[in-house]
Design a protein around this motif. Structure first.
Motif, PDB file in Angstrom:
ATOM      1  N   VAL A 110      -3.071 -41.395  28.752  1.00  0.00           N
ATOM      2  CA  VAL A 110      -3.979 -40.092  28.545  1.00  0.00           C
ATOM      3  C   VAL A 110      -2.816 -38.938  29.110  1.00  0.00           C
ATOM      4  CG1 VAL A 110      -6.038 -41.150  28.871  1.00  0.00           C
ATOM      5  CG2 VAL A 110      -4.864 -40.384  30.998  1.00  0.00           C
ATOM      6  N   THR A 111      -3.127 -37.941  28.362  1.00  0.00           N
ATOM      7  CA  THR A 111      -2.482 -36.808  29.108  1.00  0.00           C
ATOM      8  C   THR A 111      -3.441 -35.818  29.777  1.00  0.00           C
ATOM      9  OG1 THR A 111      -1.243 -37.063  26.844  1.00  0.00           O
ATOM     10  CG2 THR A 111      -1.141 -34.615  28.177  1.00  0.00           C
ATOM     11  N   ILE A 112      -2.995 -35.488  31.043  1.00  0.00           N
ATOM     12  CA  ILE A 112      -3.810 -34.665  31.918  1.00  0.00           C
ATOM     13  C   ILE A 112      -2.992 -33.273  32.192  1.00  0.00           C
ATOM     14  CG2 ILE A 112      -4.761 -34.460  34.221  1.00  0.00           C
ATOM     15  CD1 ILE A 112      -4.788 -37.579  34.043  1.00  0.00           C
ATOM     16  N   LYS A 113      -3.739 -32.199  32.239  1.00  0.00           N
ATOM     17  CA  LYS A 113      -3.342 -30.833  32.246  1.00  0.00           C
ATOM     18  C   LYS A 113      -3.518 -30.479  34.144  1.00  0.00           C
ATOM     19  CE  LYS A 113      -1.946 -26.404  31.840  1.00  0.00           C
ATOM     20  NZ  LYS A 113      -0.735 -26.221  32.138  1.00  0.00           N
ATOM     21  N   CYS A 114      -2.790 -30.272  34.740  1.00  0.00           N
ATOM     22  CA  CYS A 114      -2.467 -29.806  35.973  1.00  0.00           C
ATOM     23  C   CYS A 114      -2.666 -28.424  36.132  1.00  0.00           C
ATOM     24  CB  CYS A 114      -1.640 -30.593  36.817  1.00  0.00           C
ATOM     25  SG  CYS A 114      -1.382 -32.379  36.700  1.00  0.00           S
ATOM     26  N   GLU A 115      -3.183 -27.745  37.286  1.00  0.00           N
ATOM     27  CA  GLU A 115      -3.166 -26.610  37.450  1.00  0.00           C
ATOM     28  C   GLU A 115      -3.044 -26.290  39.027  1.00  0.00           C
ATOM     29  OE1 GLU A 115      -5.662 -23.861  35.403  1.00  0.00           O
ATOM     30  OE2 GLU A 115      -4.910 -24.303  33.517  1.00  0.00           O
ATOM     31  N   ASN A 116      -2.305 -25.864  39.693  1.00  0.00           N
ATOM     32  CA  ASN A 116      -2.351 -25.378  41.171  1.00  0.00           C
ATOM     33  C   ASN A 116      -2.486 -26.955  41.923  1.00  0.00           C
ATOM     34  OD1 ASN A 116      -1.986 -22.625  40.697  1.00  0.00           O
ATOM     35  ND2 ASN A 116      -3.956 -22.581  40.332  1.00  0.00           N
ATOM     36  N   GLY A 117      -1.878 -27.906  41.451  1.00  0.00           N
ATOM     37  CA  GLY A 117      -1.908 -29.218  42.036  1.00  0.00           C
ATOM     38  C   GLY A 117      -3.252 -30.069  41.811  1.00  0.00           C
ATOM     39  N   LEU A 118      -4.205 -29.809  41.090  1.00  0.00           N
ATOM     40  CA  LEU A 118      -5.410 -30.395  40.794  1.00  0.00           C
ATOM     41  C   LEU A 118      -5.337 -30.703  39.202  1.00  0.00           C
ATOM     42  CD1 LEU A 118      -7.916 -28.193  42.715  1.00  0.00           C
ATOM     43  CD2 LEU A 118      -7.148 -30.463  42.998  1.00  0.00           C
ATOM     44  N   PRO A 119      -5.911 -31.783  38.663  1.00  0.00           N
ATOM     45  CA  PRO A 119      -6.325 -32.157  37.360  1.00  0.00           C
ATOM     46  C   PRO A 119      -7.477 -31.289  36.664  1.00  0.00           C
ATOM     47  CG  PRO A 119      -6.932 -33.686  38.647  1.00  0.00           C
ATOM     48  CD  PRO A 119      -6.297 -32.919  39.631  1.00  0.00           C
ATOM     49  N   VAL A 120      -7.367 -30.496  35.594  1.00  0.00           N
ATOM     50  CA  VAL A 120      -8.312 -29.508  35.155  1.00  0.00           C
ATOM     51  C   VAL A 120      -8.662 -29.876  33.671  1.00  0.00           C
ATOM     52  CG1 VAL A 120      -7.818 -27.707  36.823  1.00  0.00           C
ATOM     53  CG2 VAL A 120      -6.697 -27.829  34.637  1.00  0.00           C
TER      54      VAL A 120
END
Length: 130
Positions: A110-120
């Motif tokens: 799976v592909t996960i987008k991280c923003e500021n150290g968190l998965p979003v």
């Protein structure tokens, strides 16, 4: 000159509001994509994420603990990462009432987008076997 400045400000404000509406938070990600403890079927899980009078067509749940998924993005600012795990894909089979079928899949990337150290955000999975 004042008219141009007002238009530019209005456009910038509209752009910023659009980005805020489209952004997903970690709490929303957790609710929509991490398998809740004790959940057995897609019908149960989807009741918690469907909005009133809507039946989401398809959704993927990661079969991992929240802390494990959160740790994947710990050192990432705005990166996209790949992760292999067991998942459950839920696909709508009817809208009234909302009904779903389960597809348990092992070792799927799976592909996960991280923003500021968190998965979003969980990218649309290409592996869905429906």
């Amino acid at each position: 000159m004042k008219g141009i400045t007002r238009v530019q400000c209005a456009c910038l404000l509209l752009l910023l509001l659009s980005a805020a509406v489209l952004a997903q938070t970690f709490e929303e990600f957790k609710k929509e994509h991490i398998l809740p403890e004790g959940s057995k079927t897609c019908n149960d899980m989807m009741k918690k994420i469907n909005k009133e009078n809507t039946c989401k067509a398809i959704n993927t749940f990661l079969k991992e603990k929240v802390a494990s998924i959160k740790a994947l993005c710990e050192d990432k600012k705005n990166d996209t990462i790949s992760h292999t795990c067991d998942i459950i894909d839920c696909k709508r089979t009817s809208e009234e009432p909302c009904k779903y079928k389960n597809l348990d899949l092992k070792d799927k990337k799976v592909t996960i987008k991280c923003e500021n150290g968190l998965p979003v955000h969980l990218e649309k999975a290409k592996h869905q076997g429906f």
